[in-house]
Design a protein around this motif. Structure first.
Motif, short mmCIF file in Angstrom:
data_model
loop_
_atom_site.label_atom_id
_atom_site.label_comp_id
_atom_site.label_asym_id
_atom_site.label_seq_id
_atom_site.Cartn_x
_atom_site.Cartn_y
_atom_site.Cartn_z
N GLU A 33 0.83 -1.21 0.00
CA GLU A 33 0.00 0.00 0.00
C GLU A 33 0.86 1.26 0.00
N THR A 34 1.98 1.22 0.73
CA THR A 34 2.89 2.37 0.77
C THR A 34 3.50 2.63 -0.59
N GLN A 35 3.93 1.58 -1.28
CA GLN A 35 4.49 1.75 -2.61
C GLN A 35 3.45 2.22 -3.62
N ALA A 36 2.21 1.76 -3.46
CA ALA A 36 1.13 2.23 -4.34
C ALA A 36 0.91 3.73 -4.16
N ARG A 37 1.01 4.20 -2.90
CA ARG A 37 0.85 5.63 -2.64
C ARG A 37 2.00 6.42 -3.26
N MET A 38 3.24 5.91 -3.14
CA MET A 38 4.37 6.58 -3.78
C MET A 38 4.17 6.64 -5.30
N PHE A 39 3.68 5.56 -5.88
CA PHE A 39 3.45 5.47 -7.32
C PHE A 39 2.47 6.55 -7.76
N ARG A 40 1.35 6.70 -7.04
CA ARG A 40 0.34 7.70 -7.40
C ARG A 40 0.90 9.12 -7.26
N ARG A 61 -2.93 4.53 -14.79
CA ARG A 61 -3.55 4.25 -13.50
C ARG A 61 -2.99 3.00 -12.82
N SER A 62 -2.26 2.19 -13.57
CA SER A 62 -1.79 0.92 -13.01
C SER A 62 -0.31 0.74 -13.28
N VAL A 63 0.32 -0.08 -12.45
CA VAL A 63 1.73 -0.39 -12.64
C VAL A 63 1.93 -1.12 -13.95
N GLU A 64 1.00 -2.00 -14.30
CA GLU A 64 1.12 -2.78 -15.54
C GLU A 64 1.16 -1.86 -16.76
N ARG A 65 0.28 -0.85 -16.76
CA ARG A 65 0.29 0.07 -17.90
C ARG A 65 1.54 0.94 -17.88
N PHE A 66 1.97 1.32 -16.71
CA PHE A 66 3.20 2.10 -16.56
C PHE A 66 4.37 1.33 -17.16
N ASP A 301 8.82 4.89 2.05
CA ASP A 301 8.00 6.11 2.00
C ASP A 301 8.84 7.36 1.75
N TYR A 302 9.93 7.21 1.00
CA TYR A 302 10.83 8.34 0.73
C TYR A 302 10.62 8.92 -0.68
N GLY A 303 9.46 8.71 -1.27
CA GLY A 303 9.22 9.25 -2.60
C GLY A 303 9.88 8.47 -3.70
N THR A 304 10.07 7.18 -3.48
CA THR A 304 10.67 6.29 -4.49
C THR A 304 9.76 5.11 -4.74
N PHE A 305 9.49 4.82 -6.00
CA PHE A 305 8.78 3.61 -6.39
C PHE A 305 9.80 2.65 -6.96
N PHE A 306 9.88 1.46 -6.37
CA PHE A 306 10.92 0.49 -6.72
C PHE A 306 10.42 -0.55 -7.70
N GLU A 307 11.31 -0.93 -8.62
CA GLU A 307 11.14 -2.12 -9.45
C GLU A 307 12.46 -2.89 -9.41
N PHE A 308 12.38 -4.17 -9.73
CA PHE A 308 13.56 -5.03 -9.61
C PHE A 308 13.65 -5.95 -10.81
N ARG A 309 14.85 -6.00 -11.39
CA ARG A 309 15.06 -6.81 -12.60
C ARG A 309 15.91 -8.04 -12.30
N VAL A 328 18.36 -2.91 -9.44
CA VAL A 328 17.38 -1.98 -8.88
C VAL A 328 17.02 -0.91 -9.91
N LEU A 329 15.71 -0.70 -10.11
CA LEU A 329 15.19 0.39 -10.93
C LEU A 329 14.35 1.29 -10.03
N ILE A 330 14.46 2.59 -10.24
CA ILE A 330 13.69 3.51 -9.41
C ILE A 330 12.95 4.53 -10.28
N THR A 331 11.78 4.90 -9.80
CA THR A 331 11.08 6.11 -10.24
C THR A 331 10.97 6.96 -8.99
N SER A 332 11.46 8.21 -9.04
CA SER A 332 11.62 8.91 -7.77
C SER A 332 11.34 10.40 -7.89
N ASN A 333 11.25 11.04 -6.72
CA ASN A 333 10.96 12.47 -6.68
C ASN A 333 12.16 13.33 -7.05
#
Length: 496
Positions: A33-40, A61-66, A301-309, A328-333
């Motif tokens: 839920e925390t990561q979903a909030r960062m994503f939004r 609206r979704s991680v899959e589409r992102f 909860d530091y403004g980073t959405f994580f993905e992992f390859r 590590v892949l990041i989308t961040s503030n």
């Protein structure tokens, strides 16, 4: 009798610690839920940028589409966006104008990399991480007196380049958070960001020996060099004779295990605690929250959405598995989007999510099919040190190529803090442990690889090389001879 200002600071700290302890506990219990909030939040921040227009972020609206709509990036492919930000263009990948850039030479390239640091990432990622180090340390050590003194922070340097402030991340943080950190940090800002390392150390010795230093923060190798200078300056036998209240070293940037023995000799105290952090130029990602464990809590909860390859498969946080190594892949503030930072981590727990640093995506040796990674090298090195009483300060490994008359080998260039009782026994132990932890290496040792060749360099050689080349870290494993030959040539130049 404590001053009113100290009591006021105590009240502020306790209120902050209490608030953050609750927040950390929430994301431990509700990570997805925390990561979903960062994503939004990140999608909202990015929708009115050039990047947002190009990838139509406002309709995602979704991680899959992102993941299907936004490609992945490394530094070279993301660099055009960073160059536009450095030119002063507004709202390229983050809202508004970005004027802070963390410069990193990297560990596998001589080229400088420039990572954007937005004001949001400065305060709600990097600085929040440093404050949470204090939060977690206080929770684990309720009787600590570390906050009655100051933290000695050995920063880098920064300078103005046009309208931008560019330099080491540590220097940017010190420069931009003077009011907040001035309460708790030494030395003064103008000293902390002196470019020349020798001049900076000399100034710190003059100005900080009389300060109530209770903690250190920074990269182990550079702090070790500073600590030796302090002892030379004061004529003391150990740092407790200089600063008797020392309690903590918050370290990061490199694997700490090779340095631990040296620090324990310099600070011979059972009260001394060592806390690992994972604070890269791209973001503050993790910290050791449990003193009984050797891994780190992923800060969600530091403004980073994580993905992992793993290989070609990329998964969000809930898709990771324990025991697997991921890039590590990041989308961040800070304005980075699906950006592969070049680090690999291994998950040790998914409840809560804990990691340990596994190495760089490009730091390995696979010239002969041996697939040697940093984790293998660190494990074997520590085992060889234990068996022979050695303490290693720095090392780097490179291949020695096969010829018509010789099999291939690895050359280990090693700087000892304390030499082994026998170099031959050390080499045998190192080889044996490498064969035990890596079956590919073991197989090649029976065919195409000789035992490693050990080259010992004098103390201080690696630090001198890093200073001369403007690097903060020593590349541990390199798949060619470029770094090794440069270090050895540098040694020859300095000792003629």
């Amino acid at each position: 009798m404590r001053s009113e200002s100290c009591l006021f600071a105590d009240i502020i700290l306790k209120a902050w610690f209490s608030q953050r302890e609750r927040a950390i506990d929430r994301f431990r219990r509700r990570p997805v839920e925390t990561q979903a909030r960062m994503f939004r939040q990140l999608l909202r921040r990015g929708r009115f940028t050039e990047f947002g227009d190009r990838y139509d972020l406002r309709h995602i609206r979704s991680v899959e589409r992102f993941q299907s709509q936004v490609e992945t990036f490394d530094y070279e492919t993301f660099k055009p966006y960073i160059e536009r930000m450095m030119e002063g263009v507004r709202s390229v990948t983050a809202p508004g104008r970005v004027s802070l850039f963390a410069r990193s030479s990297g560990t596998t390239s001589d080229r400088s990399k420039y990572i954007p640091v937005t004001m949001e990432s400065l305060w709600w990622n990097h600085t929040l991480g440093m404050r949470d180090v204090a939060t977690v340390f206080s929770a684990n050590n309720p009787k600590t007196r570390v906050f009655e003194g100051k933290t000695l922070t050995l920063g880098g340097s920064c300078s103005r380049e046009g309208r931008n402030l560019v330099g080491d991340l540590s220097a940017l943080l010190i420069h931009e958070t003077t009011f907040w950190s001035g309460w708790f940090r030494a030395p003064r800002t103008e000293t902390a960001i002196i470019p020349d390392f020798d001049e900076k150390c000399a100034a710190i010795c003059r100005l900080c020996v009389g300060e109530p230093i209770t903690a250190f923060a920074g990269v182990p190798s550079w702090n070790l060099a500073l600590m030796r200078r302090v002892l030379e300056y004061t004529g003391r036998k150990n740092l407790l004779e200089v600063w008797p209240g020392l309690e903590m070293f918050a370290h990061g940037g490199v694997e700490f295990a090779p340095y631990r023995t040296s620090f324990e000799e310099l600070i011979p105290s059972e009260k001394m605690k060592y806390m690992e952090t994972y604070n890269a130029s791209e973001g503050f990602f993790a910290m050791a929250d449990d003193p009984s464990r050797s891994d780190m809590l992923l800060m969600l909860d530091y403004g980073t959405f994580f993905e992992f390859r793993s290989g070609t498969q990329i998964v969000p946080l809930e898709g990771v598995e324990c025991g697997k190594v991921y890039a590590v892949l990041i989308t961040s503030n800070n304005g980075l989007w699906r950006y592969e930072i070049g680090d690999t981590v291994e998950f040790t727990s998914t409840n809560p999510y804990r990691i340990r640093f596994a190495g760089r995506t490009r730091q390995y040796i696979n010239v002969f099919g041996e697939e040697l990674i940093v984790d293998n090298a660190e494990h074997a090195l520590l085992a060889a040190c234990r068996k022979t009483g050695a303490v290693v300060s720095e090392y780097s490994v490179a291949p020695c190529y096969m010829s018509l008359r010789e099999r291939g080998a690895h050359e280990w260039i090693v700087e000892f803090e304390r030499e082994p009782d026998s170099l031959e026994r050390f080499a045998e132990a190192l080889d044996g442990e490498l064969r035990a932890v890596n079956s590919d290496y073991d197989a090649k040792r029976r065919t195409t690889l000789e035992r490693q060749r050990l080259t010992v360099v004098e103390r201080g050689r690696f630090l001198a090389w890093m200073r001369a080349r403007g690097k903060n870290k020593v590349p541990r494993l390199v798949n060619d001879r470029r770094v090794a030959d440069e270090i050895l040539a540098f040694q020859t130049e300095q000792t003629l």
